[in-house]
Design an enzyme around this catalytic site. Structure first.
Site, PDB file in Angstrom:
ATOM      1  N   SER A 177     -11.478  -1.448  18.992  1.00 52.91           N
ATOM      2  CA  SER A 177     -12.245  -2.590  19.496  1.00 52.91           C
ATOM      3  C   SER A 177     -11.844  -2.818  20.941  1.00 52.91           C
ATOM      4  O   SER A 177     -10.754  -2.415  21.372  1.00 52.91           O
ATOM      5  CB  SER A 177     -11.929  -3.840  18.666  1.00 52.91           C
ATOM      6  OG  SER A 177     -12.443  -5.011  19.284  1.00 52.91           O
ATOM      7  N   TYR A 210      -5.664 -10.068  14.861  1.00 53.58           N
ATOM      8  CA  TYR A 210      -6.633  -8.971  14.785  1.00 53.58           C
ATOM      9  C   TYR A 210      -6.544  -8.108  16.040  1.00 53.58           C
ATOM     10  O   TYR A 210      -6.511  -6.870  15.963  1.00 53.58           O
ATOM     11  CB  TYR A 210      -8.039  -9.543  14.636  1.00 53.58           C
ATOM     12  CG  TYR A 210      -9.147  -8.525  14.781  1.00 53.58           C
ATOM     13  CD1 TYR A 210      -9.509  -7.710  13.722  1.00 53.58           C
ATOM     14  CD2 TYR A 210      -9.833  -8.386  15.986  1.00 53.58           C
ATOM     15  CE1 TYR A 210     -10.518  -6.767  13.853  1.00 53.58           C
ATOM     16  CE2 TYR A 210     -10.847  -7.450  16.124  1.00 53.58           C
ATOM     17  CZ  TYR A 210     -11.183  -6.643  15.059  1.00 53.58           C
ATOM     18  OH  TYR A 210     -12.187  -5.714  15.202  1.00 53.58           O
TER      19      TYR A 210
END
Length: 223
Positions: free
Chosen positions: A132, A144
């Site tokens: 990501s 995350y």
């Protein structure tokens, strides 16, 4: 001979979109995910094989890889795509959910690499990993994001480990994507199909070309 792709995290979103595009491109696809119903429906749609697989359990990842080998005798591409999110803020959410996210997002990628490494060396295949943009710049209060930093580092570590074997390694680092479990303030975000096209682009390059990372944002995303 048709090439074989194994996708971990295949039941929805980027994984499912990549499975559809890979099948259209001629790959025989072996699909792994926890959601058996969605997985079987997708497998029927594209003619793939569904294997229920929780990447936090190494034995299940081994079974996913072995199913591909048992059915087709080879693995040419692996898409390590399984991942989950968690609310931002170190005091937000349930600590047990946070623990499971770390295991899924980090150990799950390791498990997928480990279980398929020899098969990829045998075919001089291609490992694709989903990270990501959050794995390149820290997001406030985001565990995350920390897991995706780990995944970004793991992809380069894997590339070095495979060096000299003919195995290629590609890290896909999306920005804002319309995918289950995530919400964004932009209207024109990327779709799962956009990311799937990037995966297939990397796979389609000549054997001597290793696209190590694709960072892909919607044009409206500022950072």
């Amino acid at each position: 001979m048709d090439k074989v792709m194994v996708i971990a995290g295949a039941s929805t979103g980027i994984g499912a979109a990549t499975a559809r595009q890979a099948a259209e491109a001629g790959y025989r696809v072996v699909l792994g995910a926890r959601s058996q119903d969605k997985l079987e429906q997708l497998a029927q749609e594209i003619g793939g094989i569904a294997v229920q697989c929780d990447v936090s359990e190494y034995a299940q990842v081994e079974a996913l890889a072995q199913r591909a080998l048992d059915e087709f005798g080879r693995i040419d591409a692996v898409f390590a795509n399984a991942g989950v999110g968690h609310p931002r803020g170190f005091e937000a959410g349930d600590p047990e959910d946070a623990k499971q996210m770390v295991i899924t997002n980090v150990f799950g990628i390791y498990a997928t690499i480990r279980a398929t490494a020899q098969a990829l060396r045998d075919t001089r295949g291609h490992l694709v990993i989903t990270s990501s943009i959050a794995g390149r710049r820290a997001l406030k209060g985001s565990l995350y994001s920390a897991t995706k930093f780990a995944v970004t580092g793991m992809a380069e570590a894997a590339r070095q480990d495979f060096n000299g074997t003919g195995v290629r390694t590609t890290l896909i680092s999306p920005g804002m994507v319309q995918t289950p479990g995530f919400s964004h303030e932009l209207e024109d975000v990327l779709t799962a199909d956009d990311i799937a096209r990037a995966v297939l682009f990397a796979l389609a390059q000549p054997a001597h070309v290793d696209v190590n990372e694709i960072l892909i944002r919607p044009t409206a995303q500022e950072s």
